[in-house]
Enzyme design. Structure first.
Site, PDB file in Angstrom:
ATOM      1  N   HIS A 273       0.851  -1.189   0.000  1.00  0.00           N
ATOM      2  CA  HIS A 273       0.000   0.000   0.000  1.00  0.00           C
ATOM      3  C   HIS A 273       0.883   1.235   0.000  1.00  0.00           C
ATOM      4  O   HIS A 273       1.946   1.232   0.638  1.00  0.00           O
ATOM      5  CB  HIS A 273      -0.913   0.015   1.234  1.00  0.00           C
TER       6      HIS A 273
ATOM      7  N   ASP B 181      -7.867  -5.460   0.225  1.00  0.00           N
ATOM      8  CA  ASP B 181      -8.366  -6.387  -0.793  1.00  0.00           C
ATOM      9  C   ASP B 181      -7.966  -7.841  -0.537  1.00  0.00           C
ATOM     10  O   ASP B 181      -8.418  -8.732  -1.249  1.00  0.00           O
ATOM     11  CB  ASP B 181      -7.857  -5.959  -2.182  1.00  0.00           C
TER      12      ASP B 181
HETATM   13  C1  SDX Z   1      -6.519  -0.339  -2.820  1.00  0.00           C
HETATM   14  O1  SDX Z   1      -4.641   4.129  -2.121  1.00  0.00           O
HETATM   15  C2  SDX Z   1      -5.590   3.607  -1.467  1.00  0.00           C
HETATM   16  O2  SDX Z   1      -5.937   4.051  -0.419  1.00  0.00           O
HETATM   17  C3  SDX Z   1      -6.240   2.407  -2.135  1.00  0.00           C
HETATM   18  C4  SDX Z   1      -7.189   1.543  -1.276  1.00  0.00           C
HETATM   19  C5  SDX Z   1      -8.482   2.271  -0.959  1.00  0.00           C
HETATM   20  O3  SDX Z   1      -9.153   1.910   0.005  1.00  0.00           O
HETATM   21  O4  SDX Z   1      -8.871   3.138  -1.748  1.00  0.00           O
HETATM   22  O5  SDX Z   1      -6.577   1.143  -0.068  1.00  0.00           O
HETATM   23  C6  SDX Z   1      -7.635   0.283  -2.048  1.00  0.00           C
HETATM   24  O6  SDX Z   1      -6.323   0.038  -3.950  1.00  0.00           O
HETATM   25  C7  SDX Z   1      -5.639  -1.381  -2.192  1.00  0.00           C
HETATM   26  C8  SDX Z   1      -4.461  -1.812  -3.068  1.00  0.00           C
HETATM   27  C9  SDX Z   1      -4.889  -2.936  -3.991  1.00  0.00           C
HETATM   28  N1  SDX Z   1      -3.818  -3.308  -4.938  1.00  0.00           N
HETATM   29  C10 SDX Z   1      -3.104  -4.423  -4.844  1.00  0.00           C
HETATM   30  O7  SDX Z   1      -3.257  -5.215  -3.924  1.00  0.00           O
HETATM   31  C11 SDX Z   1      -2.148  -4.659  -5.991  1.00  0.00           C
HETATM   32  C12 SDX Z   1      -0.793  -5.097  -5.462  1.00  0.00           C
HETATM   33  N2  SDX Z   1      -0.176  -3.982  -4.762  1.00  0.00           N
HETATM   34  C13 SDX Z   1       0.680  -3.124  -5.433  1.00  0.00           C
HETATM   35  O8  SDX Z   1       0.807  -3.127  -6.796  1.00  0.00           O
HETATM   36  C14 SDX Z   1       1.144  -1.878  -4.714  1.00  0.00           C
HETATM   37  O9  SDX Z   1       1.545  -2.215  -3.426  1.00  0.00           O
HETATM   38  C15 SDX Z   1       0.171  -0.676  -4.686  1.00  0.00           C
HETATM   39  C16 SDX Z   1      -0.374  -0.359  -6.069  1.00  0.00           C
HETATM   40  C17 SDX Z   1      -0.990  -0.969  -3.748  1.00  0.00           C
HETATM   41  C18 SDX Z   1       0.945   0.541  -4.171  1.00  0.00           C
HETATM   42  O10 SDX Z   1       1.868   0.949  -5.137  1.00  0.00           O
HETATM   43  P1  SDX Z   1       3.053   1.972  -4.865  1.00  0.00           P
HETATM   44  O11 SDX Z   1       2.874   2.716  -3.622  1.00  0.00           O
HETATM   45  O12 SDX Z   1       3.265   2.730  -6.118  1.00  0.00           O
HETATM   46  O13 SDX Z   1       4.290   1.008  -4.616  1.00  0.00           O
HETATM   47  P2  SDX Z   1       5.273   0.420  -5.710  1.00  0.00           P
HETATM   48  O14 SDX Z   1       4.516  -0.343  -6.733  1.00  0.00           O
HETATM   49  O15 SDX Z   1       6.142   1.546  -6.229  1.00  0.00           O
HETATM   50  O16 SDX Z   1       6.126  -0.570  -4.871  1.00  0.00           O
HETATM   51  C19 SDX Z   1       7.224  -0.160  -4.042  1.00  0.00           C
HETATM   52  C20 SDX Z   1       8.110  -1.354  -3.870  1.00  0.00           C
HETATM   53  C21 SDX Z   1       8.535  -1.951  -5.217  1.00  0.00           C
HETATM   54  O17 SDX Z   1       9.768  -2.620  -5.019  1.00  0.00           O
HETATM   55  P3  SDX Z   1      11.147  -1.931  -5.496  1.00  0.00           P
HETATM   56  O18 SDX Z   1      11.035  -1.651  -6.966  1.00  0.00           O
HETATM   57  O19 SDX Z   1      11.264  -0.650  -4.670  1.00  0.00           O
HETATM   58  O20 SDX Z   1      12.202  -2.939  -5.151  1.00  0.00           O
HETATM   59  O21 SDX Z   1       7.412  -2.409  -3.215  1.00  0.00           O
HETATM   60  C22 SDX Z   1       7.250  -3.532  -4.085  1.00  0.00           C
HETATM   61  C23 SDX Z   1       7.465  -2.973  -5.502  1.00  0.00           C
HETATM   62  O22 SDX Z   1       7.882  -3.976  -6.378  1.00  0.00           O
HETATM   63  N3  SDX Z   1       5.835  -3.958  -3.976  1.00  0.00           N
HETATM   64  C24 SDX Z   1       5.409  -5.203  -4.187  1.00  0.00           C
HETATM   65  C25 SDX Z   1       4.041  -5.177  -3.954  1.00  0.00           C
HETATM   66  N4  SDX Z   1       3.665  -3.940  -3.597  1.00  0.00           N
HETATM   67  C26 SDX Z   1       4.779  -3.202  -3.609  1.00  0.00           C
HETATM   68  N5  SDX Z   1       6.052  -6.282  -4.579  1.00  0.00           N
HETATM   69  C27 SDX Z   1       5.298  -7.399  -4.735  1.00  0.00           C
HETATM   70  N6  SDX Z   1       3.956  -7.457  -4.521  1.00  0.00           N
HETATM   71  C28 SDX Z   1       3.309  -6.345  -4.125  1.00  0.00           C
HETATM   72  N7  SDX Z   1       1.994  -6.389  -3.929  1.00  0.00           N
END
Ligand code: SDX
Length: 379
Positions: free
Chosen positions: A261, A315
């Site tokens: 998140h 989620d």
């Molecule tokens: C919701 O924003 C809100 O408030 C949303 C929400 C709401 O109530 O409205 O809470 C609802 O949207 C929940 C999120 C649902 N999405 C997912 O579950 C999809 C999987 N999660 C991610 O793709 C991610 O964590 C996000 C989209 C939720 C957040 O993205 P960010 O903040 O842009 O983080 P990022 O993708 O830049 O990740 C930062 C690091 C990366 O690693 P590095 O490149 O720095 O080495 O963390 C890693 C990412 O690869 N990472 C993950 C990961 N989430 C972050 N690696 C593997 N699996 C994951 N799920």
């Protein structure tokens, strides 16, 4: 010329002042208008929480009764909207059907003058009251069934369940659905809320604002993740595959659905409440094997990605709860939308106070003064 710093994904960039909700991402704290979400999920109900979000304070008994009456009164959708839903392909995703229906509502209910507070409130009530009816109608129609008429004697959660299954939920199941709606009702400046606020800033009508937000919620990085979580758990298949599956996904830099998140660097407090709700549902429905698999996955992920602050988000457990209630996976995100419309509308009303159109800057990285080569002379 001074260079503006680009913040991909607008991370840490404030885009508005807001008094609707608050997150402390280090301490797993989420408040709606100052009240902890856990308290609201256990002691309040969706109708009261929606009022709180929209008006900024808890209602008196009379205010709540009036609001509840208005919602019950506006549940029906026009037969021409139902006809429109009948024309949509049954293979289409219910979120697209919802987005189209909400956009079409703007043609049935004129609401172009967003400076009219009375008219704005009518739009608020219509959107919250009618979105569950639209979702249930599409669901019924795509299975070849007639939509089930809403019932005025049931509350918001109970009536939605009724319109899906033509049976009343048990009190325990009704409470679980209601708590899920409360938990999903609002979440600061998430992508769909921001999208709604950008649309609102143009003074577009509220149906356009909400259809923009619904569209933004569909994506798998946002609300669409709840459906993807179940697909992922099905793919893993067995608890003994969890560790290898996670290690492989991490090694291949796959995004693991339901984890991570932008704001929370600990377990999302809503995931914790949803897990408690799951335990309550399983008393009635029996515990699915998928739940143990999910718990194991949370454990392995904490070991592997916990140090990076990646934990279950809202989620991760919601789909397991909904599936146990017999709800089809592609309805999970529409249920999110039915709840979140309360928060989107609270932000819409807030945006209209002292509105200025969103018009951010870009960092241009293209060419300048490029020649126009006539078509005949191009290689
Ligand atoms: C919701 O924003 C809100 O408030 C949303 C929400 C709401 O109530 O409205 O809470 C609802 O949207 C929940 C999120 C649902 N999405 C997912 O579950 C999809 C999987 N999660 C991610 O793709 C991610 O964590 C996000 C989209 C939720 C957040 O993205 P960010 O903040 O842009 O983080 P990022 O993708 O830049 O990740 C930062 C690091 C990366 O690693 P590095 O490149 O720095 O080495 O963390 C890693 C990412 O690869 N990472 C993950 C990961 N989430 C972050 N690696 C593997 N699996 C994951 N799920």
């Amino acid at each position: 010329m001074s260079q503006i710093e680009l913040r991909p994904g607008l991370a840490d960039v404030p885009v508005a002042e807001s008094a609707v909700s608050f997150i402390d991402g280090k301490n797993a704290r989420l408040e709606y208008r100052g009240i902890a979400v856990e308290t609201l999920a256990t002691q309040s109900c969706f109708e009261e929480t929606a009022y709180l979000l929209l008006k900024g304070n808890l209602p008196t008994q009379k205010e709540l009764a009036d609001f509840d009456d208005q919602l019950r009164h506006h549940r029906r959708i026009k037969f021409r909207l139902t006809d429109l839903i009948k024309c949509l392909p049954e293979t289409g995703h219910p979120m697209y059907a919802l987005q189209a229906t909400v956009a079409a509502m703007g043609m049935f209910y004129p609401a172009r003058d967003v400076s009219n507070a009375k008219c704005n409130w009518e739009s608020v009530v219509r959107l919250i009251a009618k979105m569950p009816t639209a979702v249930a109608a599409f669901h019924r129609i795509r299975h070849g069934d007639e939509p089930i008429k809403p019932r005025d004697d049931l509350d918001h959660a109970g009536n939605f369940y009724w319109m899906l299954f033509e049976k009343e939920p048990s009190p325990a199941i009704r409470k679980v659905i209601d708590a899920c709606l409360v938990l999903h009702a609002e979440h600061t400046m998430n992508a769909s809320t921001f999208s709604g606020r950008v649309t609102a800033s143009t003074l577009a009508n509220p149906y356009t604002v909400i259809s923009a937000a619904v569209g933004t919620l569909t994506g798998p990085l946002h609300g669409g993740a709840n459906e993807e979580v179940l697909t992922m758990l099905d793919e893993i298949g067995d608890i003994k595959n969890v560790r290898v599956w996670c290690e492989d996904a991490i090694a291949n830099k796959k995004k693991i659905m339901g984890f991570g998140h932008r704001v929370y660097k600990v377990k999302d407090p809503r995931a914790t409440v949803l897990q408690e709700l799951a335990d309550r549902v399983f008393i009635d429905t029996g515990k699915p094997a998928k739940y143990d698999l999910a718990v194991e996955m949370e454990k392995v992920m904490a070991e592997k990605l916990g140090p990076k602050g990646i934990y279950p988000n809202v989620d991760f457990y919601s789909g397991i709860v909904y599936e146990a209630l017999g709800i089809q996976p592609d309805l999970f995100t529409p249920i999110f939308a039915i709840a979140r419309v309360a928060g989107w509308l609270a932000h819409w009303l807030e945006q209209l106070q002292g509105n200025r159109i969103y018009r951010p800057e870009q960092i241009y990285v293209g060419k300048n003064n490029a020649p126009y080569v006539p078509l005949a002379k191009r290689a």
